[in-house]
Design an enzyme around this catalytic site. Structure first.
Site, mmCIF file in Angstrom:
data_model
loop_
_atom_site.group_PDB
_atom_site.id
_atom_site.type_symbol
_atom_site.label_atom_id
_atom_site.label_comp_id
_atom_site.label_asym_id
_atom_site.label_seq_id
_atom_site.Cartn_x
_atom_site.Cartn_y
_atom_site.Cartn_z
ATOM 1 N N SER A 288 6.112 3.798 1.772
ATOM 2 C CA SER A 288 6.414 5.309 1.408
ATOM 3 C C SER A 288 6.187 4.677 -0.380
ATOM 4 O O SER A 288 5.952 3.361 -0.857
ATOM 5 C CB SER A 288 7.238 5.566 1.244
ATOM 6 O OG SER A 288 8.576 5.083 0.060
ATOM 7 N N ASP A 289 5.467 4.993 -0.807
ATOM 8 C CA ASP A 289 5.523 4.858 -2.845
ATOM 9 C C ASP A 289 6.920 5.212 -3.455
ATOM 10 O O ASP A 289 7.898 5.323 -2.695
ATOM 11 C CB ASP A 289 4.049 5.779 -3.431
ATOM 12 C CG ASP A 289 3.837 4.996 -4.704
ATOM 13 O OD1 ASP A 289 5.136 3.790 -4.920
ATOM 14 O OD2 ASP A 289 2.933 5.323 -5.310
ATOM 15 N N ALA A 290 7.182 3.538 -4.798
ATOM 16 C CA ALA A 290 8.708 4.116 -5.084
ATOM 17 C C ALA A 290 9.536 5.612 -4.570
ATOM 18 O O ALA A 290 8.662 6.664 -5.133
ATOM 19 C CB ALA A 290 8.030 3.837 -6.018
#
Ligand code: BGC
Length: 734
Positions: A288-290
């Site tokens: 995932s992105d942050a």
């Protein structure tokens, strides 16, 4: 990324030994938590930096002394699959815990944002893409991979390959620009550079394609904003860079923050499973992105964190960056039957496969002598040379009236602009590990190259102008070199702008300099295409120098003095005014193409075309194109054209091949890049340049996501930019 049969077997053996908790642990990406050492909470520090109460330097200073929790106990318990960090000795220390103290001894991946170099910083991607030089893209990626490995980083959150057509979006700086074909060429080369030299584990990393997908299409250019588009547009414009990178063997990908047609990319089974994994065959995993999983609650698509986690893992999101949602909720979700063991095993198998391929089980640590190589005060000379070459080739000469450039060393120069002397501003928004001692400002570069020069700061992207310095700069010179543009912090993540003209009082500064009657050479330092309508009308010379990395000053000096003839082209169109955004050359044909007449697709108060189109870039010489021939073969078109150097400098031209599918079952773009070639010509020299357009690449994706090729009329264009081209028509049968 390819695994041998033996490696695959080892992955299966490991998987069979793992407990549910250990599997979930592999799906957790940790970063060191800041736990104290300053007076206010970490979140407030970030806010203070954003609203200007704290400078970036003050923030970095605080961070360097902050106390951190490296989650050693979790690593020991096998609950950390990957860590985000760039300190080589600390990485070794943590890896040792994973390898020697966890039950199964599975090494961690160490991920970091090495977007265009780590300590050796190369030009930002939008600049480097404009070199149209795949061999260079590959070389800079490879050097960055080697340097990353020396820091214990084995997983780079790069390449960023979002096609972006709206320069209000600050992240245009990080990617290869507006064109899917150039972007795909860039993506392939970056994967080769980062991943493919597998002869020595110290030399390559796992790449992470980001941000998957269509993040660059965020509405109004506002970061993190919604995106929506047809299936055909998704496949024709935003997916090709990712498809190309996976074909080249990319190991991993990062899901984007945005929703696409109402489904956040973090929990989107169509984009993650159906396209990326099943159709393209991504061999490794998706992270995932942050904070991305948690944000699905804010998106209003998940009821709570557990729900978000279940949706994400079921959609094909294998690793959680930054939220602990998998760590905290997946066990229960499996026990409740909301997530199957098969789904979990698939995710873990993918993660272990990347570690196996990287050789981490055999070589988990960075050898001490490799660490020391990059700790020395100077950088390896070969890397610095490449950084300079990349910077020189990325510079785009937008305008050069009356042959003001190149300058001669006998001319007395007034150098103006605070950006000119600020070595901290050369590296761009995403570079984090540079050292100021390695960075060459334009002032230093010009001084070193023997310029007869006086420096007057006068003003910059922020703050007031200094009238006295302006007066002196104007009085005391043969030529004024004005360095204006954006601070690095004005582009990159969370740096969208509604107004993309020169910030602050810099236009006023240029007006005052012009009023002196002296020739003014304007050098732009910026991370996005700017709206330059006024500048193009009034300034005689404009040099687009972007944020070029550590060697910026030397590269600019070499170009200004003509030691290097500029050859860079624009990977992104420049508008006249901000309101023209999104601005891109490969626009679908409209029923009323913009023209001077009233009822056409135009503005009342601005041009409808780009000020400087995609592919534009001048040289100190001139090139003439003649005799375009297009010949049909069974599987391709042979295109050839004569290019002549009609000026008096040796120069390199990027010959660009575009096509237009004139009649199709879907509206097609007015032009689409389909090839390019670089050619160096001596004064007066003429060459025939041959380009091949494969018929397999002349189709498009329809709204079912199917690639179709339709017989009929095509226009083939060849030229030195996307606007000024020779054209031939041809009927093609597939
Ligand atoms: C960015 C990513 C980056 C990640 C980790 C996010 O905010 O969108 O590009 O890789 O942070 O630093």
């Amino acid at each position: 990324m390819k695994l041998s049969a033996e490696q695959k077997e080892r992955v299966e053996e490991l998987l069979a030994q793992m407990t549910l908790e250990e599997k979930i642990g592999q799906m957790n990406l940790e970063s060191p938590s800041i736990v104290g050492g300053f007076d206010v909470p970490f979140e407030e520090l970030i806010e203070m930096m954003t609203d200007g109460r704290l400078s970036k330097e003050e923030f970095q200073k605080i961070m360097s002394t902050a106390q951190r929790d490296y989650h050693e106990d979790d690593i020991r318990a096998g609950m950390v699959g990957a860590m985000m960090a760039d300190d080589p000795r600390k990485n070794n220390e943590l890896q040792k815990i994973a390898v020697e103290e966890s039950r199964l001894g599975i090494p961690m991946l160490t991920g970091f944002d090495v977007i265009h170099g780590l300590r050796t910083v190369y030009p930002i991607a939008i600049a480097e893409a404009g070199t149209f030089d795949p061999e260079l893209f590959e070389r800079t990626a490879h050097l960055a991979a080697r340097e990353s490995r020396a820091h214990g980083i084995n997983w780079n959150f790069a390449p960023m390959i979002d096609v972006a057509r709206d320069s209000r979006w600050g992240r245009v700086s990080e990617g290869p620009g507006e064109d899917p074909y150039l972007g795909s060429t860039f993506a392939r080369a970056k994967i080769r550079g980062l991943q493919s030299d597998t002869s020595d584990t110290a030399d390559y990393v796992a790449a992470c394609l980001k941000h998957y997908v269509a993040y660059g299409a965020c509405e109004s250019g506002r970061d993190y904003n919604t995106t929506s588009m047809s299936v055909s547009q998704l496949h024709n414009v935003y997916l090709p860079t990712f498809k190309a990178a996976v074909e080249e063997g990319a190991a991993t990908a990062m899901a984007a923050f945005n929703d696409l047609n109402g489904v956040p990319c973090t929990v989107n089974p169509y984009t993650l499973r159906t396209i990326l994994k099943d159709l393209y065959g991504l061999p490794g995993f998706v992270v995932s992105d942050a904070n991305g999983i948690k944000e699905c609650v804010a998106h209003g698509i998940a009821e709570d964190e557990k729900d978000a986690g279940c949706q994400a893992v079921n959609a094909g999101l294998d690793m959680d960056m930054g939220t602990h949602i998998y760590k905290d909720h997946l066990k229960q979700a499996v026990e409740d039957g909301r997530v199957s063991m098969d789904v979990l095993d698939d995710a873990v198998r993918r993660i272990l496969s990347v570690k196996m391929w990287l050789g981490l089980f055999e070589n988990p640590y960075v050898p001490e002598d490799v660490i020391r190589l990059y700790e020395q005060s100077g950088l390896p000379e070969a890397d610095v040379q490449t950084a300079r070459e990349a910077a020189e080739k990325s510079i785009v000469l937008l305008k050069n009236e009356n042959g003001i450039l190149p300058l001669s060393r006998g001319q007395k120069i007034s150098l103006v602009g605070t950006l000119a002397a600020d070595a901290k501003e050369v590296c761009g928004a995403w570079a984090m590990s540079w050292k100021e001692e390695d960075c060459v400002s334009i002032l230093d570069g010009l001084k070193k190259s023997g310029a007869d020069l006086a420096y007057y700061p006068c003003g910059g992207p922020e703050g007031e102008l200094n009238e006295e310095e302006i007066r002196r700069a104007c009085a005391d010179s043969d030529v004024i070199v004005a360095v204006v543009g954006e601070l690095c912090s004005m582009s990159g993540e969370a740096s969208s702008k509604a107004d993309i003209t020169l910030p602050g009082k810099q236009r006023e500064l240029l007006e005052k300099l012009l009023a002196s009657g002296k020739p003014v050479v304007t050098v732009l330092m910026n991370g996005r295409p700017l709206a330059l309508g006024w500048e193009a009308e009034h300034l005689p010379v404009i040099v687009e120098a972007w944020h070029l990395g550590i060697e910026m000053g030397n590269a600019v000096a070499n170009v200004l003095f003509g030691d290097v003839n500029p050859s860079g082209k624009l990977a992104s169109s420049f508008p006249s005014v901000s309101g023209q955004c999104p601005m891109y050359y490969n626009h679908p044909s409209t029923g009323r193409p913009g023209s001077n007449s009233k009822f056409t697709s135009r503005y009342l108060d601005a041009p409808h075309e780009a000020l400087y189109p995609f592919g534009h870039g001048l040289s100190y010489t001139t090139f003439a194109y003649e005799e375009l021939h297009v010949e049909e073969q069974s599987d391709c078109l042979h295109v050839n054209v004569s290019v002549k150097n009609t000026g008096d400098h040796t120069g390199t031209e990027t010959v660009q091949l575009y096509m237009q599918d004139v009649t199709a079952s879907l509206v097609r773009p007015v032009k689409e890049l389909r090839g390019f070639a670089k050619v160096e010509l001596q004064p007066g020299e003429e060459k025939r340049v041959e380009l091949t357009l494969k018929k397999a690449e002349m189709g498009f994706y329809d709204n079912q996501g199917q690639y179709v090729k339709e017989d009929g009329l095509f226009r083939i264009y060849v030229g030195g930019n996307s606007r000024d081209c020779l054209c031939e028509e041809i009927r093609v049968k597939f």
